[in-house]
Design an enzyme around this catalytic site. Structure first.
Site, short mmCIF file in Angstrom:
data_model
loop_
_atom_site.label_atom_id
_atom_site.label_comp_id
_atom_site.label_asym_id
_atom_site.label_seq_id
_atom_site.Cartn_x
_atom_site.Cartn_y
_atom_site.Cartn_z
N LEU A 67 0.81 -1.22 0.00
CA LEU A 67 0.00 0.00 0.00
C LEU A 67 0.85 1.27 0.00
O LEU A 67 0.31 2.37 -0.20
CB LEU A 67 -0.94 0.00 1.21
CG LEU A 67 -1.97 -1.15 1.25
CD1 LEU A 67 -2.84 -1.03 2.50
CD2 LEU A 67 -2.82 -1.15 -0.01
N LYS A 68 2.15 1.14 0.21
CA LYS A 68 3.03 2.30 0.16
C LYS A 68 3.44 2.63 -1.27
O LYS A 68 3.99 3.71 -1.53
CB LYS A 68 4.28 2.05 1.01
CG LYS A 68 3.99 1.90 2.50
CD LYS A 68 5.27 1.64 3.29
CE LYS A 68 4.98 1.47 4.76
NZ LYS A 68 6.21 1.20 5.54
N HIS A 132 -1.70 -3.43 24.06
CA HIS A 132 -2.22 -4.77 23.82
C HIS A 132 -3.39 -5.06 24.75
O HIS A 132 -3.78 -4.22 25.56
CB HIS A 132 -1.11 -5.81 24.02
CG HIS A 132 -0.15 -5.88 22.88
ND1 HIS A 132 -0.49 -6.37 21.64
CD2 HIS A 132 1.17 -5.51 22.80
CE1 HIS A 132 0.56 -6.30 20.83
NE2 HIS A 132 1.58 -5.79 21.51
N ASP A 133 -3.93 -6.27 24.61
CA ASP A 133 -5.15 -6.65 25.31
C ASP A 133 -5.09 -6.36 26.80
O ASP A 133 -6.04 -5.82 27.38
CB ASP A 133 -5.40 -8.14 25.09
CG ASP A 133 -6.79 -8.56 25.50
OD1 ASP A 133 -7.71 -8.47 24.67
OD2 ASP A 133 -6.97 -8.96 26.66
N ASN A 135 -3.50 -4.16 28.40
CA ASN A 135 -3.61 -2.72 28.64
C ASN A 135 -5.05 -2.25 28.57
O ASN A 135 -5.49 -1.45 29.41
CB ASN A 135 -2.78 -1.94 27.61
CG ASN A 135 -1.35 -2.38 27.54
OD1 ASN A 135 -0.86 -2.75 26.49
ND2 ASN A 135 -0.64 -2.36 28.67
N TYR A 136 -5.81 -2.76 27.61
CA TYR A 136 -7.21 -2.35 27.47
C TYR A 136 -8.04 -2.85 28.65
O TYR A 136 -8.90 -2.12 29.17
CB TYR A 136 -7.81 -2.90 26.17
CG TYR A 136 -6.95 -2.68 24.96
CD1 TYR A 136 -6.28 -1.47 24.75
CD2 TYR A 136 -6.79 -3.68 23.99
CE1 TYR A 136 -5.48 -1.28 23.64
CE2 TYR A 136 -6.00 -3.48 22.88
CZ TYR A 136 -5.34 -2.29 22.70
OH TYR A 136 -4.55 -2.10 21.61
N ASP A 162 -9.58 -8.09 22.74
CA ASP A 162 -9.42 -8.30 21.30
C ASP A 162 -10.66 -8.95 20.71
O ASP A 162 -11.19 -8.50 19.68
CB ASP A 162 -8.21 -9.18 21.03
CG ASP A 162 -6.89 -8.44 21.17
OD1 ASP A 162 -6.93 -7.21 21.34
OD2 ASP A 162 -5.84 -9.09 21.11
#
Length: 327
Positions: A67-68, A132-133, A135-136, A162
Site C-alpha cells: 500500500l506504500k 495490547h489486550d 492494557n485495554y 481483542d
C-alpha cells in the site's frame, strides 16, 4: 440456504486478532471478505508457526499489496469500487498517510462503510500509543473485577478485549450496512478496544452511583457460598450458581442437608462455607457433572479449552455431529 451476507464484499486491512476476528465473523455469515496483507504477510503469520493467523482468517481471500507503492494503492482503490465495507486496524493517521483514509476513500466510493478499530480511538492523548489486550483490560476497569483471594488482578490467558472488540466491530459494521442498503449512505466507525471493555460494566457503574458496591452486583461477586467456585476431590473445580432460592434448595436436597437451607447467603471463609467446600471435595468433577444432569441446581464443571470440544453440548451444536461423553 443462502447466507445472510451473500453478495456483500468486505475489505479486511487488519492484523493480529481483533480485526481479523471481525472479518472472519462476517465471512462466516456469507460475506466475500478480501484480506489485504503486505508482501511479507500479516505479522501474525509468525506467531505460533502461523496458528494465530489461520485461527482468525478462515473463509477469506488473501491479497498481498504494498500500500506504500502507487501500484498497490491503485489496486486497493480498484478493489474498493466493488466493496461495501472496509475495516482497518492501523494506528491513527497511517491510512491518511497512505491516502486511504475515510475521507479519501469516500471520493472513490461514497457509500462505503469504513471501520477503524484501534486500542484507544482516533483522537485523544492515548490514541498514538502502542498497546495490547492486557492494557485495554486494565484501563477499562475490567481487569480490576478479576481478582484472586488476596486482591491481586488475575492475568487472563485469553485476549478478552481483542475478541470482544472484534465482535462489536462486526456488529457495528452490520448495523451500518443495513443503513447503507436502506438509504444509500455510507458511514465512518471509530471503535476503541478499551472503550468496548468499559461498555461491559454498566452494573458496576449503577451500583457504584447508588453507593451500594464498587464491584458490581454483590450477589454474584463471590460473597455468597451459593454462587461460588469449589475444588473437587481430584483437584479440579466446579461452579455453583444457585443464586435463586429454588436452586439452592435443590442443591441442599442433592447434599441431603436440609439444615443448609438457610445458608445460601453466607459468606466465604465461614464455618458454613467450609462444610460446603468439604462436600464438594468428596467427589470428582466427573461425578459432579453427572449429578448436575439430575439435580437442577446450576452446577457446571470448569472444563479446559480442549475438553469443551468433547462435551456433548458443543458436539450437539455442530451440524450433523454425534454427541459423546466427556472423558
Amino acid at each position: 440456504m443462502e447466507k445472510a451476507l451473500t453478495g456483500v464484499r468486505i475489505l479486511d486491512v487488519t492484523y493480529y486478532v481483533p480485526g481479523p476476528f471481525a472479518g472472519m465473523r462476517l465471512a462466516e455469515l456469507g460475506a466475500d471478505v478480501i484480506k489485504i496483507e503486505p508482501p511479507a504477510g500479516d505479522p501474525s503469520r509468525g506467531m505460533g508457526g502461523g496458528l494465530v493467523h489461520s485461527a482468525h482468517n478462515a473463509g477469506k481471500q488473501i491479497v498481498h499489496l504494498d500500500l506504500k507503492s502507487e501500484s498497490g494503492k491503485r489496486e486497493m482503490l480498484e478493489l474498493m469500487r466493488s466493496a461495501d465495507a472496509l475495516i482497518e486496524t492501523f494506528r491513527p493517521g497511517v491510512m491518511k498517510k497512505l491516502g486511504l483514509d475515510y475521507e479519501s476513500i469516500k471520493e472513490h466510493k461514497g457509500d462505503i462503510v469504513y471501520c477503524s478499530l484501534s486500542g484507544y480511538g482516533q483522537i485523544g492523548e492515548l490514541a498514538h500509543l502502542g498497546s495490547h489486550d492486557l492494557n485495554y483490560l486494565a484501563l477499562s476497569g475490567a481487569l480490576d473485577q478479576l481478582r484472586d483471594k488476596v486482591g491481586r488482578p488475575v492475568h487472563p490467558t485469553n485476549t478478552l478485549a481483542d475478541y470482544t472488540g472484534g465482535l462489536l466491530a462486526s456488529e457495528q459494521i452490520l448495523a451500518a450496512l443495513i443503513r447503507k442498503f436502506r438509504t444509500g449512505e455510507g458511514a465512518y466507525l471509530d471503535i476503541a478496544l478499551a472503550e468496548v471493555m468499559a461498555e461491559f460494566l454498566p452494573n458496576h457503574d449503577a451500583y457504584m452511583k447508588a453507593g451500594l458496591s464498587d464491584h458490581g452486583v454483590p450477589e454474584i461477586g463471590g460473597g455468597r457460598i451459593s454462587y461460588a467456585i469449589y475444588e473437587t476431590k481430584d483437584g479440579r473445580f466446579v461452579t455453583l450458581g444457585a443464586l435463586e432460592e429454588k436452586f439452592w434448595r435443590n442443591f441442599c436436597k442433592l447434599a441431603g442437608r436440609s439444615d443448609w437451607l438457610s445458608w445460601g447467603e453466607c459468606a466465604p471463609d465461614t464455618p458454613e462455607h467450609r462444610q460446603v467446600a468439604a462436600f464438594f471435595k468428596s467427589k470428582s468433577w466427573q461425578e459432579w457433572y453427572g449429578l448436575s444432569l439430575i439435580h437442577d441446581c446450576c452446577l457446571s464443571p470448569v472444563l479446559t479449552a480442549d475438553e469443551r470440544h468433547r462435551h456433548p453440548f458443543f458436539l450437539g451444536r455442530a451440524p450433523g455431529a454425534k454427541t459423546s461423553k466427556v472423558r
